[in-house]
Design a protein around this motif. Structure first.
Motif, mmCIF file in Angstrom:
data_model
loop_
_atom_site.group_PDB
_atom_site.id
_atom_site.type_symbol
_atom_site.label_atom_id
_atom_site.label_comp_id
_atom_site.label_asym_id
_atom_site.label_seq_id
_atom_site.Cartn_x
_atom_site.Cartn_y
_atom_site.Cartn_z
ATOM 1 N N MET A 189 8.368 -19.782 -2.880
ATOM 2 C CA MET A 189 8.595 -18.383 -2.728
ATOM 3 C C MET A 189 7.330 -17.634 -3.152
ATOM 4 N N ARG A 190 6.920 -16.663 -2.373
ATOM 5 C CA ARG A 190 5.730 -15.875 -2.679
ATOM 6 C C ARG A 190 6.131 -14.490 -3.150
ATOM 7 N N TRP A 191 5.412 -14.006 -4.148
ATOM 8 C CA TRP A 191 5.716 -12.733 -4.774
ATOM 9 C C TRP A 191 4.539 -11.782 -4.683
ATOM 10 N N CYS A 192 4.842 -10.513 -4.858
ATOM 11 C CA CYS A 192 3.826 -9.475 -4.802
ATOM 12 C C CYS A 192 4.089 -8.473 -5.931
ATOM 13 N N ILE A 193 3.022 -8.031 -6.590
ATOM 14 C CA ILE A 193 3.130 -6.955 -7.573
ATOM 15 C C ILE A 193 2.437 -5.733 -6.981
ATOM 16 N N GLN A 194 3.115 -4.606 -7.056
ATOM 17 C CA GLN A 194 2.545 -3.345 -6.588
ATOM 18 C C GLN A 194 2.597 -2.342 -7.724
ATOM 19 N N CYS A 195 1.596 -1.486 -7.783
ATOM 20 C CA CYS A 195 1.586 -0.403 -8.757
ATOM 21 C C CYS A 195 1.682 0.914 -8.009
ATOM 22 N N GLU A 196 2.656 1.730 -8.403
ATOM 23 C CA GLU A 196 2.788 3.065 -7.841
ATOM 24 C C GLU A 196 2.516 4.074 -8.953
ATOM 25 N N THR A 197 1.679 5.060 -8.647
ATOM 26 C CA THR A 197 1.297 6.076 -9.621
ATOM 27 C C THR A 197 1.804 7.432 -9.162
ATOM 28 N N LYS A 198 2.453 8.134 -10.093
ATOM 29 C CA LYS A 198 2.973 9.471 -9.795
ATOM 30 C C LYS A 198 2.471 10.442 -10.849
ATOM 31 N N LYS A 199 2.128 11.623 -10.393
ATOM 32 C CA LYS A 199 1.709 12.703 -11.291
ATOM 33 C C LYS A 199 2.933 13.210 -12.030
ATOM 34 N N GLN A 200 2.811 13.370 -13.346
ATOM 35 C CA GLN A 200 3.895 13.865 -14.194
ATOM 36 C C GLN A 200 3.556 15.270 -14.682
ATOM 37 N N SER A 201 3.610 16.244 -13.809
ATOM 38 C CA SER A 201 3.257 17.651 -14.092
ATOM 39 C C SER A 201 1.982 17.710 -14.916
ATOM 40 N N ASP A 202 2.015 18.344 -16.062
ATOM 41 C CA ASP A 202 0.812 18.467 -16.873
ATOM 42 C C ASP A 202 0.700 17.360 -17.924
ATOM 43 N N ARG A 203 1.594 16.382 -17.886
ATOM 44 C CA ARG A 203 1.618 15.303 -18.871
ATOM 45 C C ARG A 203 0.829 14.078 -18.419
ATOM 46 N N GLY A 204 0.126 14.142 -17.322
ATOM 47 C CA GLY A 204 -0.647 12.985 -16.863
ATOM 48 C C GLY A 204 0.054 12.228 -15.753
ATOM 49 N N PHE A 205 -0.113 10.912 -15.775
ATOM 50 C CA PHE A 205 0.409 10.069 -14.716
ATOM 51 C C PHE A 205 1.377 9.037 -15.269
ATOM 52 N N LEU A 206 2.260 8.566 -14.403
ATOM 53 C CA LEU A 206 3.186 7.498 -14.734
ATOM 54 C C LEU A 206 2.922 6.358 -13.757
ATOM 55 N N HIS A 207 2.624 5.185 -14.289
ATOM 56 C CA HIS A 207 2.312 4.009 -13.471
ATOM 57 C C HIS A 207 3.480 3.025 -13.566
ATOM 58 N N THR A 208 4.000 2.599 -12.425
ATOM 59 C CA THR A 208 5.121 1.663 -12.391
ATOM 60 C C THR A 208 4.724 0.417 -11.616
ATOM 61 N N LEU A 209 4.924 -0.751 -12.247
ATOM 62 C CA LEU A 209 4.704 -2.029 -11.558
ATOM 63 C C LEU A 209 6.019 -2.478 -10.937
ATOM 64 N N PHE A 210 5.950 -2.861 -9.664
ATOM 65 C CA PHE A 210 7.110 -3.375 -8.943
ATOM 66 C C PHE A 210 6.843 -4.808 -8.514
ATOM 67 N N LEU A 211 7.871 -5.617 -8.557
ATOM 68 C CA LEU A 211 7.806 -7.011 -8.113
ATOM 69 C C LEU A 211 8.692 -7.145 -6.882
ATOM 70 N N SER A 212 8.165 -7.816 -5.856
ATOM 71 C CA SER A 212 8.973 -8.062 -4.652
ATOM 72 C C SER A 212 8.573 -9.395 -4.042
ATOM 73 N N GLN A 213 9.495 -9.955 -3.263
ATOM 74 C CA GLN A 213 9.178 -11.158 -2.496
ATOM 75 C C GLN A 213 8.423 -10.714 -1.256
ATOM 76 N N LEU A 214 7.399 -11.463 -0.892
ATOM 77 C CA LEU A 214 6.637 -11.115 0.305
ATOM 78 C C LEU A 214 7.561 -11.086 1.516
ATOM 79 N N GLY A 215 7.441 -10.040 2.309
ATOM 80 C CA GLY A 215 8.238 -9.900 3.516
ATOM 81 C C GLY A 215 9.616 -9.313 3.297
ATOM 82 N N LYS A 216 9.986 -9.021 2.062
ATOM 83 C CA LYS A 216 11.307 -8.449 1.762
ATOM 84 C C LYS A 216 11.120 -7.015 1.264
ATOM 85 N N PRO A 217 11.998 -6.097 1.693
ATOM 86 C CA PRO A 217 11.832 -4.694 1.307
ATOM 87 C C PRO A 217 12.243 -4.383 -0.137
ATOM 88 N N LYS A 218 13.147 -5.185 -0.719
ATOM 89 C CA LYS A 218 13.651 -4.894 -2.055
ATOM 90 C C LYS A 218 12.556 -5.124 -3.099
#
Length: 141
Positions: A1-30
């Motif tokens: 099974m192959r996995w992928c880590i993605q980082c999504e960054t969102k601006k948190q108003s005037d408090r800076g940024f929030l970085h979230t790591l997501f794990l998913s199987q390659l080829g799967k949307p979840k």
């Protein structure tokens, strides 16, 4: 099974940024959130792709290591570096102290660096390299 880590960054108003790591199987949307950080973090795959060591650069004076079991990614466990008090001075551990995962040496062992500096009149920098065996998290389901 192959996995992928993605980082999504969102601006948190005037408090800076929030970085979230997501794990998913390659080829799967979840995708599953495995780590959230307000500063930055590094992810390090084990050679067998069953575990991830996350170094969280939590603050200007601290960083820690957390372990994620890919089979159950919903909960990260902090890495406890046993007997670090036998290597480092107490003042070092209470000062600017950073734990960083450098390399998986095997499926059961991490090479880590504990480093930082002290802001006292006797200021000095330090770095220690040690191996840690994260028993509880690395037991496969």
């Amino acid at each position: 099974m192959r996995w992928c880590i993605q980082c999504e960054t969102k601006k948190q108003s005037d408090r800076g940024f929030l970085h979230t790591l997501f794990l998913s199987q390659l080829g799967k949307p979840k995708k599953v959130s495995i780590w959230v950080s307000g500063r930055s973090c590094d992810a390090l795959w084990s050679d067998n792709s069953q575990h991830i060591a996350v170094t969280d650069w939590t603050g200007s004076s601290v960083a820690g290591i957390f372990l994620v079991n890919v089979a159950d990614p919903s909960k990260a466990e902090p890495l406890e570096v046993k007997n670090i008090q036998m290597i480092a001075q107490r003042a070092e551990l209470e000062g600017h102290c950073y734990y960083e995962a450098l390399k998986w040496e095997s499926a059961q062992q991490l090479l880590i660096r504990v480093f930082g500096h002290i802001d006292e009149s006797e200021s000095h920098g330090y770095a220690y390299y040690c191996r840690s065996i994260p028993h509880r998290v690395l037991r496969s389901s």
